[in-house]
Design an enzyme around this catalytic site. Structure first.
Site, short mmCIF file in Angstrom:
data_model
loop_
_atom_site.label_atom_id
_atom_site.label_comp_id
_atom_site.label_asym_id
_atom_site.label_seq_id
_atom_site.Cartn_x
_atom_site.Cartn_y
_atom_site.Cartn_z
N GLU A 24 10.82 26.67 7.64
CA GLU A 24 10.07 27.86 7.80
C GLU A 24 8.68 27.33 8.08
O GLU A 24 7.53 28.28 7.79
CB GLU A 24 10.17 28.86 7.00
CG GLU A 24 11.64 29.54 6.60
CD GLU A 24 12.08 30.41 7.70
OE1 GLU A 24 11.40 30.74 8.54
OE2 GLU A 24 13.10 31.09 7.47
N THR A 41 6.38 23.36 7.69
CA THR A 41 6.27 22.63 6.66
C THR A 41 4.93 22.97 5.91
O THR A 41 3.93 23.52 6.43
CB THR A 41 6.28 21.00 7.21
OG1 THR A 41 4.95 21.11 7.89
CG2 THR A 41 7.19 20.72 7.98
#
Length: 355
Positions: free
Chosen positions: A163, A165
């Site tokens: 989603e 880093t």
């Protein structure tokens, strides 16, 4: 490494026709749709990982209150008390963020991507810390499969990666704040070029800088927004916001557009932003608990005050790193260290024994 129930695989689309009626959000708006999905996923992490931490803390305290060493339960020792307290405070902050972001969504706001990103960064790192400390409290038992925390730790590692880093999201958080400050500076630059018609803008800036120079600062504008017991903590937020704004302006004046490449600095700005948001969330939640007279209100107040005190210290430390000559020189040296390792594609130093 973890999340074994996740069906992770590569999917290829080659010359794949999409019927017009199946296009989501209209042609050319795919990025917006993708970002909306990511925002929901990032928010969901904060909520889900709050539950993970609650379970870990429960297991750690069950062990600490039953385990006896040197004639006393280990929860009576300061080292364990500090671990349990910090685990509880960071869980409270994570949970408070999740409630704050969900409240923003429920009120119908569409632009909550910054809050969702902060929540994702914070929750994923908080859950790792809490689980790591939970295993430490459990000792050798925590390392065994039977108690289940080793699986939790393996599963958690991905949350700092997918989603978006945390490294990239930190840059996003920092650059969003800089973008706002940059717009503010452009307004001021226009005012300087035409001081007669923009006298109000200039006067406002002179007033702010004069107060800062005299050490007056912005004042505690949140004093009437929080419970009376939390006024001092609210003042720390106001001071932190003012310090953050001043630091961003100085960095923009110094680096200009080149600030986008100063990732050492951007990372520290992001951490300041995250701390400011976490302070805001716990103050809001704790004020509500105190106003409603909840049974847990006094406990929440203790956690909120310690959290804000320590967050304010971190803010000061990170902002000082942006202007401290030693830190700035260290950043340059670390870049060279990295270059050396990459050139060799391994650690540079040899064996001191010459073997």
């Amino acid at each position: 490494m973890g999340i074994k129930c996740s069906n992770t695989a590569e999917v290829y689309f080659e010359n794949t026709p999409i019927p017009l009626e199946n296009v989501i959000g209209g042609i050319g708006n795919g990025f917006k749709v993708a970002m909306a999905i990511l925002n929901n996923g990032r928010f969901g992490m904060g909520a889900a990982l709050s539950g993970t931490m609650r379970t870990v803390i429960t297991k750690a305290t069950e062990h600490a209150t039953q385990r006896v060493q040197f004639g006393s339960r280990i929860d009576s020792y300061g080292a364990i008390q500090e671990k349990l307290a910090r685990m509880s405070m960071i869980h409270y902050a994570t949970e408070s963020m999740a409630y704050m972001v969900s409240g923003t969504m429920d009120r119908g706001y569409d632009d909550y991507q910054l809050e969702a990103a902060i929540s994702k960064i914070f929750a994923s790192e908080a859950a790792w810390y809490v689980t790591d400390e939970g295993i430490q409290v459990l000792g050798g038992n925590g390392y065994m499969k039977s108690l289940g925390l080793e699986k939790v730790m393996r599963d958690l590692r991905i949350f700092r990666i997918f989603e978006g880093t945390n490294d990239i999201l930190r840059l996003f958080v920092a650059l969003t704040g800089i973008q706002y400050a940059g717009g503010h500076l452009k307004e001021l630059q226009k005012a300087v070029k035409d001081p007669i018609s923009n006298f109000g803008v200039l006067l406002d800036q002179v007033s702010k800088r004069a107060k800062g120079g005299l050490g007056i600062g912005p004042g505690n504008s949140l004093a009437d927004k929080v419970h009376a017991n939390l006024v001092d903590s609210a003042g720390q937020v106001c001071t932190g916001v003012d310090m953050f704004g001043g630091a961003v302006e100085k960095l923009l004046i110094k680096h200009g557009k080149g600030i986008i490449n100063e990732q050492f600095l951007l990372s520290r700005l992001a951490d300041v932003t995250i701390d400011l948001y976490s302070m805001t969330c716990v103050l809001s939640r704790c004020s509500k608990s105190l106003n409603e007279g909840l049974e847990s209100a006094h406990h929440e107040e203790m956690m909120t005050k310690v959290w804000c005190n320590e967050a304010f210290e971190r803010i000061n430390r990170n902002l000082n790193m942006l202007k401290n000559p030693t830190n700035l020189e260290n950043f340059k040296i670390m870049a060279k260290i990295s270059e050396g390792v990459c050139e060799r594609v391994s650690p540079v130093q040899g064996n001191p024994l010459g073997v």
